[in-house]
Design a protein around this motif. Structure first.
Motif, PDB file in Angstrom:
ATOM      1  N   VAL A 111       0.881  -1.167   0.000  1.00 55.73           N
ATOM      2  CA  VAL A 111       0.000   0.000   0.000  1.00 55.73           C
ATOM      3  C   VAL A 111       0.913   1.210   0.000  1.00 55.73           C
ATOM      4  O   VAL A 111       1.723   1.391   0.910  1.00 55.73           O
ATOM      5  N   LYS A 112       0.780   2.017  -1.031  1.00 60.76           N
ATOM      6  CA  LYS A 112       1.668   3.182  -1.121  1.00 60.76           C
ATOM      7  C   LYS A 112       1.139   4.293  -0.228  1.00 60.76           C
ATOM      8  O   LYS A 112      -0.033   4.294   0.172  1.00 60.76           O
ATOM      9  N   ARG A 113       2.014   5.202   0.052  1.00 61.93           N
ATOM     10  CA  ARG A 113       1.675   6.350   0.884  1.00 61.93           C
ATOM     11  C   ARG A 113       0.382   7.026   0.401  1.00 61.93           C
ATOM     12  O   ARG A 113       0.228   7.338  -0.778  1.00 61.93           O
ATOM     13  N   GLY A 114      -0.539   7.185   1.311  1.00 64.47           N
ATOM     14  CA  GLY A 114      -1.778   7.899   1.008  1.00 64.47           C
ATOM     15  C   GLY A 114      -2.834   7.072   0.294  1.00 64.47           C
ATOM     16  O   GLY A 114      -3.933   7.549   0.048  1.00 64.47           O
ATOM     17  N   GLU A 115      -2.505   5.807  -0.021  1.00 61.46           N
ATOM     18  CA  GLU A 115      -3.490   4.980  -0.731  1.00 61.46           C
ATOM     19  C   GLU A 115      -4.509   4.366   0.229  1.00 61.46           C
ATOM     20  O   GLU A 115      -4.236   4.195   1.412  1.00 61.46           O
ATOM     21  N   VAL A 116      -5.658   4.018  -0.339  1.00 56.82           N
ATOM     22  CA  VAL A 116      -6.657   3.296   0.453  1.00 56.82           C
ATOM     23  C   VAL A 116      -6.747   1.872  -0.083  1.00 56.82           C
ATOM     24  O   VAL A 116      -7.011   1.660  -1.263  1.00 56.82           O
ATOM     25  N   LEU A 117      -6.478   0.916   0.823  1.00 61.33           N
ATOM     26  CA  LEU A 117      -6.599  -0.490   0.435  1.00 61.33           C
ATOM     27  C   LEU A 117      -7.825  -1.066   1.131  1.00 61.33           C
ATOM     28  O   LEU A 117      -7.928  -1.015   2.355  1.00 61.33           O
ATOM     29  N   ALA A 118      -8.741  -1.584   0.341  1.00 57.79           N
ATOM     30  CA  ALA A 118      -9.913  -2.228   0.951  1.00 57.79           C
ATOM     31  C   ALA A 118      -9.671  -3.725   0.980  1.00 57.79           C
ATOM     32  O   ALA A 118      -9.206  -4.307   0.000  1.00 57.79           O
ATOM     33  N   ILE A 173     -11.093  -2.740   6.429  1.00 57.39           N
ATOM     34  CA  ILE A 173     -11.891  -3.958   6.277  1.00 57.39           C
ATOM     35  C   ILE A 173     -13.262  -3.463   5.851  1.00 57.39           C
ATOM     36  O   ILE A 173     -13.988  -2.857   6.638  1.00 57.39           O
ATOM     37  N   ALA A 174     -13.559  -3.667   4.578  1.00 61.48           N
ATOM     38  CA  ALA A 174     -14.686  -2.932   3.988  1.00 61.48           C
ATOM     39  C   ALA A 174     -15.981  -3.726   4.015  1.00 61.48           C
ATOM     40  O   ALA A 174     -16.008  -4.927   3.746  1.00 61.48           O
ATOM     41  N   HIS A 175     -17.032  -3.032   4.383  1.00 62.46           N
ATOM     42  CA  HIS A 175     -18.371  -3.622   4.332  1.00 62.46           C
ATOM     43  C   HIS A 175     -19.323  -2.733   3.558  1.00 62.46           C
ATOM     44  O   HIS A 175     -20.488  -3.057   3.424  1.00 62.46           O
ATOM     45  N   ARG A 176     -18.837  -1.583   3.115  1.00 62.30           N
ATOM     46  CA  ARG A 176     -19.713  -0.623   2.449  1.00 62.30           C
ATOM     47  C   ARG A 176     -19.335  -0.488   0.988  1.00 62.30           C
ATOM     48  O   ARG A 176     -18.150  -0.430   0.646  1.00 62.30           O
ATOM     49  N   LEU A 177     -20.317  -0.362   0.177  1.00 63.68           N
ATOM     50  CA  LEU A 177     -20.083  -0.183  -1.251  1.00 63.68           C
ATOM     51  C   LEU A 177     -19.303   1.108  -1.495  1.00 63.68           C
ATOM     52  O   LEU A 177     -18.364   1.145  -2.292  1.00 63.68           O
ATOM     53  N   SER A 178     -19.675   2.151  -0.750  1.00 64.70           N
ATOM     54  CA  SER A 178     -18.998   3.437  -0.943  1.00 64.70           C
ATOM     55  C   SER A 178     -17.501   3.295  -0.691  1.00 64.70           C
ATOM     56  O   SER A 178     -16.695   3.901  -1.372  1.00 64.70           O
ATOM     57  N   ALA A 201     -11.826   2.977  -2.787  1.00 60.13           N
ATOM     58  CA  ALA A 201     -10.489   2.419  -2.548  1.00 60.13           C
ATOM     59  C   ALA A 201      -9.630   2.473  -3.803  1.00 60.13           C
ATOM     60  O   ALA A 201     -10.131   2.332  -4.915  1.00 60.13           O
ATOM     61  N   ASP A 202      -8.338   2.670  -3.591  1.00 65.53           N
ATOM     62  CA  ASP A 202      -7.423   2.640  -4.729  1.00 65.53           C
ATOM     63  C   ASP A 202      -7.216   1.207  -5.189  1.00 65.53           C
ATOM     64  O   ASP A 202      -6.940   0.946  -6.339  1.00 65.53           O
ATOM     65  N   LYS A 203      -7.307   0.309  -4.220  1.00 65.78           N
ATOM     66  CA  LYS A 203      -7.044  -1.086  -4.527  1.00 65.78           C
ATOM     67  C   LYS A 203      -7.918  -1.934  -3.601  1.00 65.78           C
ATOM     68  O   LYS A 203      -8.145  -1.554  -2.446  1.00 65.78           O
ATOM     69  N   ILE A 204      -8.361  -3.047  -4.128  1.00 66.38           N
ATOM     70  CA  ILE A 204      -9.140  -3.962  -3.284  1.00 66.38           C
ATOM     71  C   ILE A 204      -8.428  -5.314  -3.323  1.00 66.38           C
ATOM     72  O   ILE A 204      -7.988  -5.745  -4.390  1.00 66.38           O
ATOM     73  N   TRP A 240      -7.103  -9.192  -6.761  1.00 64.98           N
ATOM     74  CA  TRP A 240      -6.880  -7.797  -6.406  1.00 64.98           C
ATOM     75  C   TRP A 240      -7.114  -6.892  -7.608  1.00 64.98           C
ATOM     76  O   TRP A 240      -7.064  -7.348  -8.749  1.00 64.98           O
ATOM     77  N   GLY A 241      -7.409  -5.663  -7.343  1.00 62.75           N
ATOM     78  CA  GLY A 241      -7.684  -4.717  -8.426  1.00 62.75           C
ATOM     79  C   GLY A 241      -8.636  -3.650  -7.942  1.00 62.75           C
ATOM     80  O   GLY A 241      -8.878  -3.529  -6.735  1.00 62.75           O
ATOM     81  N   THR A 242      -9.204  -2.894  -8.879  1.00 56.65           N
ATOM     82  CA  THR A 242     -10.188  -1.885  -8.480  1.00 56.65           C
ATOM     83  C   THR A 242     -11.570  -2.521  -8.535  1.00 56.65           C
ATOM     84  O   THR A 242     -11.737  -3.640  -9.042  1.00 56.65           O
ATOM     85  N   HIS A 243     -12.525  -1.786  -8.028  1.00 56.83           N
ATOM     86  CA  HIS A 243     -13.898  -2.282  -7.992  1.00 56.83           C
ATOM     87  C   HIS A 243     -14.359  -2.729  -9.389  1.00 56.83           C
ATOM     88  O   HIS A 243     -14.833  -3.862  -9.569  1.00 56.83           O
TER      89      HIS A 243
END
Ligand code: ADP
Length: 619
Positions: free
Chosen positions: A386-393, A554-559, A564-567, A578-581
């Motif tokens: 996970v890079k700096r500032g990224e959101v990983l779901a 740890i994601a439970h919401r569609l939003s 997320a940058d990456k899931i 792994w990848g985007t939505h």
């Protein structure tokens, strides 16, 4: 390690720093014994000179020191008022000192006990704080609480009452034995034969009490555990209408405790009457003997009465010492549990040359991470960046290992194999404190402490000014509801304070993290749905806290997954996709199935970035 002797030595080590007070207590106890024995001797002049006034009685002299003390009064003006006044004056003085020293002895002894408890309790608590998550997982909450409260209390009883009683009554016992031997050594020897007969059942009682006490404490801890489980999980109990089941479980537990306690009560209740009965038989025999002694002129009435009084007075210390045994057994059982806990070391080890992790950029890498709970593998060769500032779901079915994965980052657990790195530094090479200072955590359940709103927001941070706290609350969309509370930021929260809704609690947790301002954020999204308004506020607050932070959620919401940058999709402890939505949905693999299961109920999804609610449509 739990032999009674070793336990005793360990307890003695705890008492060592308080030896000066202990010595004062011992001195006072010796004085109590001396004055008690002097009183027993005084029965002789009280009978012969004051009550009976038999002229022949002077042939049977009291010990010299009593006579000398009496002479002081006899030669004073009091002495001219008759034989009774000097005796009564001396009696009062003896009693005065006996009472004074009894007070000092108790006070000093109990204060030693309380000092030991103070230190032991603090030691236990800081030991608890040092323990790893695995430790808390392994030990029931009720039992841990009972160690720090009940067991420590029992040790205090041991130190103050037991040691106190044992020594004070022991001294008194010796003093009174001296008195009876002084009057009639032959009869005394006969009486002493009765003592071992009286002591045998006591030793036996003691053994049974010790094992009973251990069981009783265990059963009580079970009850505490059941209680804390039901109280914290009361909603689940209600939701599953398990009241009857829980009631029955609780009744069974209380019933088990009742039985064990009843057995203990029987033993405790029996020990006194047995002693009394033995005392009565011995007493009658002694009186029979005394009657003949007085008639034959071998003893005066006063001398025999003093002998008899001492004998009766011997009973109290004996009885107390017998009780002491019971308390010692209970206390040793408690001490063994307390020391066992102090000897359990499940701390996360810190390398001796650990470095301070400064403010990190916030890049996180999992490098071939494997993890097992007690040889039960949960994560297998997880590689993640996970890079700096990224959101990983992180998504996956329940039990896939999502929580375990994020728990490795603040080192709640250590990897079994591989490494977790922050800014390319292995997190095992840095101090726990500096590592954790770089990470903010928002969990599903927000723990609020029994403190003000302001202090709850500033939890763990020193010298936070009100302006900073308010700014954090504002960013967490919590300021408005806080301001509407009766005392605003000074409103008490927690168990005894103001109750807040789930959404408000979450926003407070978010304010906490905003104030702490860590570069890395772990977010465990609540699975339970909030009402739409709360949901909107929480989502907005989350958007603020996530900005510019490396986030593992740890994601439970569609939003969330959309943002997320990456899931990554975890299944059976491995990253399967792994990848985007959009990428993942198009792949038509596990994610799209999960999407149906977890995100595709007819729930209203909230898109804070658009500031409106829309009903989610299938992609
Ligand atoms: P998730 O967060 O995806 O629901 P977890 O990481 O909580 O999954 O759990 C992964 C697996 O590890 C599950 O099989 C769970 O039973 C097990 N597990 C979780 N915590 C512990 C623990 N403290 N001790 C032993 N096993 C555990």
């Amino acid at each position: 390690m739990n032999s009674a002797f070793q336990l005793f030595c360990r307890l003695a080590r705890k008492v060592r720093p308080h030896v000066p007070i202990l010595l004062l207590a011992l001195f006072s106890m010796a004085m109590v014994a001396i004055f008690t024995s002097a009183f027993a001797l005084m029965v002789k002049p009280l009978m012969d000179d004051v009550l009976v006034q038999s002229p022949s009685a002077t042939a049977y002299a009291v010990p010299a020191f009593i006579n000398r003390a009496l002479d002081l009064f006899r030669n004073s003006p009091i002495g001219h008022q008759g034989a009774s006044l000097p005796v009564l004056m001396l009696l009062i003085i003896i009693f005065f000192f006996k009472c004074l020293f009894a007070y000092l002895a108790t006070f000093f002894m109990v204060s030693v006990g309380q000092r030991v408890v103070l230190e032991l309790r603090n030691e236990l608590f800081s030991h608890l704080l040092e323990q790893s998550t695995a430790f808390f997982h392994r030990h029931q909450t009720g039992r841990l609480i009972s160690r720090v409260t009940n067991d420590v209390e029992k040790i205090q009883m041991a130190v103050s009452e037991v040691v106190g009683d044992l020594i004070r009554e022991g001294f008194t016992l010796i003093g009174l034995l001296c008195v009876i031997f002084f009057w009639d050594w032959k009869l005394s020897l006969i009486v002493i034969v009765f003592v071992p007969i009286a002591i045998y059942p006591l030793v036996n009682f003691g053994k049974k009490l010790r094992s009973g006490s251990v069981r009783s404490q265990e059963k009580l801890a079970d009850i505490s555990h059941l209680l804390s489980e039901t109280i914290t999980g009361h909603r689940i109990v209600k939701a599953f209408t398990m009241e009857d089941f829980e009631r029955e479980k609780f009744q069974m537990a209380t019933d088990r405790l009742f039985r064990v306690n009843l057995r203990i009560t029987r033993l405790v209740a029996l020990s006194s009457p047995v002693m009394e009965m033995l005392g009565a038989v011995a007493g009658s025999l002694v009186i029979f003997y005394g009657y003949h002694q007085i008639r034959s002129g071998a003893m005066s009435v006063g001398q025999f009465t003093s002998f008899l009084a001492s004998l009766i007075m011997l009973y109290a210390p004996l009885k107390r010492i017998s009780r002491v045994n019971a308390t010692i057994q209970q206390a040793l059982a408690a001490a063994s549990r307390v020391f066992e806990m102090l000897d359990t070391h499940m701390e996360i080890p810190e390398s001796p040359d650990a470095i301070e992790l400064g403010r990190t950029a916030g890049s996180v890498r999992f490098d071939s991470v494997c993890f097992s709970y007690d040889h039960h593998p949960v994560l297998r060769y997880v590689d993640l960046e996970v890079k700096r500032g990224e959101v990983l779901a992180i998504v996956g079915l329940s039990g896939a290992g999502k929580s375990t994965l994020v728990n490795l980052l603040p080192r709640f657990y250590d990897v079994t194999d591989g490494a977790v790195l922050i800014d390319s530094i292995d997190i095992r090479k840095v101090t726990l404190r500096s590592l954790r200072s770089q990470i903010g955590i928002v969990t599903q359940e927000t723990i609020l402490f029994n403190d003000t709103v302001a202090n709850n927001v500033a939890y763990g941070l020193k010298n936070m000014n009100r302006a900073a706290i308010e700014a954090a609350a504002l960013a967490a969309h919590a300021h408005e509801f806080i301001a509407s509370l009766q005392r605003g930021y000074d409103t008490m929260l927690g168990e005894k304070g103001q109750t807040l809704s789930a959404g408000q609690r979450q926003r407070l947790a978010i304010a906490r993290v905003i104030l702490k301002d860590p570069p890395i954020l772990i977010l465990d999204e609540a699975t339970s749905a909030l009402d739409t308004e709360s949901e909107l506020m929480v989502q907005r607050a989350l958007a603020n806290v996530i900005a510019n932070r490396t986030t593992l959620v740890i994601a439970h919401r569609l939003s969330t997954v959309r943002r997320a940058d990456k899931i990554v999709v975890l299944a059976e402890g491995e990253i399967k996709e792994w990848g985007t939505h959009e990428e993942l949905l198009n792949r038509n693999g596990i994610y799209s199935k999960l999407y149906d299961l977890q995100f595709s109920d007819a729930e209203v999804a909230v898109f804070p970035e658009r500031g409106q609610r829309i009903r989610r449509s299938r992609a």
